[in-house]
Design a protein around this motif. Sequence first.
Motif, short mmCIF file in Angstrom:
data_model
loop_
_atom_site.label_atom_id
_atom_site.label_comp_id
_atom_site.label_asym_id
_atom_site.label_seq_id
_atom_site.Cartn_x
_atom_site.Cartn_y
_atom_site.Cartn_z
N LYS A 1 0.81 -1.22 0.00
CA LYS A 1 0.00 0.00 0.00
C LYS A 1 0.84 1.27 0.00
O LYS A 1 0.35 2.35 -0.31
N HIS B 1 3.50 4.09 -4.22
CA HIS B 1 2.74 5.15 -4.88
C HIS B 1 3.52 5.68 -6.08
O HIS B 1 4.72 5.45 -6.23
N ASN C 1 -3.55 4.43 6.90
CA ASN C 1 -3.63 2.99 6.64
C ASN C 1 -4.86 2.67 5.79
O ASN C 1 -5.46 1.61 5.92
N GLY D 1 -7.19 1.62 2.66
CA GLY D 1 -7.05 0.60 1.64
C GLY D 1 -6.88 1.19 0.26
O GLY D 1 -7.29 2.33 -0.01
N ARG D 2 -6.23 0.42 -0.64
CA ARG D 2 -6.00 0.88 -2.00
C ARG D 2 -6.36 -0.24 -2.96
O ARG D 2 -6.14 -1.42 -2.69
#
Length: 371
Positions: free
Chosen positions: A157, A160, A174, A176-177
């Motif tokens: 996560k 990026h 924290n 979600g992705r």
Amino acid sequence: MRGSDDASGELFSYVSIEDKIEANHPLRLIREIVNDCLSKMSRDFDGLYATDGRPSIAPERLLRALLLQAFYSIRSERQLMEQMEFNLLYRWFVGLSPDEPVWDASTFSKNRDRLLVAEVSSTLLVQIVSHRRVKRLLSKDHFTVDGTMINAFASMKSFHRKDGEDDDPGAGGNAGRSFRGEKRSNKTHESKTDPDARLFRKGNGRESRLCYLGHVLMENRNGLVVGAALTKASGTAECEAALCMLDQHRPFSDAKAVRRITLGGDKLFDRWDFVKALKQRKITPHIAIQGHKTKTGKRRKTAVDKRTTRHPGYGISQVVRKRIEEVFGWTKYAAGQRQTKFRGLERVQHSFNLTVAAYNLIRLPKLLANG
């Protein structure tokens, strides 16, 4: 007559901690070799500390404690300090008397960080390999090289885009992705938690992970490690690290002045440029043949010629080279290197090299007893 169960403690104790340790305990030999190596590193330690001020934890004690942590699979510095509070064996190995207070875990970690930014662990490995009692156990002619993945202390996560276009300012730390339909690569993305970690997979059909690559150069007589390195994960890192470790163990400028040696490895090293570099260094490539079929259906041409593969020594190297997996098995699962606890290439490399040095040390009592 039944004995008494009175719990009255003694005010004074006149028993030496040395007498409490068995005469044939394996740590006695290990401690003797470690102390010899640390005494030769005294000048290196002087350069890490100021000449005045409040004394810190001795670097020799720090390193002996970190070796204990690897020997006994202690998962954290806090748990290590708790064990040292009541374990006389640990106190004796580190160099603490029964009356000396154990350091606070945060103090120990702070002083340890001073060693993480220096090449102390790699120097310790060199000193162990060059020790007079260890040197005679090593092969001078036959070696094996391999690498393994060390999971980074960062989650997927945290991976990026570098330009920040996928950042969501409203999401929590924290949150979600969803990566569905998103193409990610090391060129366009990086981990916000550990920028040195790279997205890498070991082969086709395997999952990609944020990781580093740990590399080991092993001699084939007793399976001891003579060189170690840790690099950012890439497709060419294993070959580049192998040449670097070979040049450190036997300088390239001296290759023509010494006799030929052999190097075993798996199919990943069956590359024309790597084999050519080995031959320039007067090294015979005992590399496993990469003979898989390409997309066109043709068999891939190997870089290892038949003059090498027909020799009996090639078959022996192919059997012995698999012992290097024992090094990775112990360092990753017994010593806790499967996923590192540190961030940053330099800190992770120090931890990996120190664990490899610990692997050599735990092998020495039995090898020296049999030799």
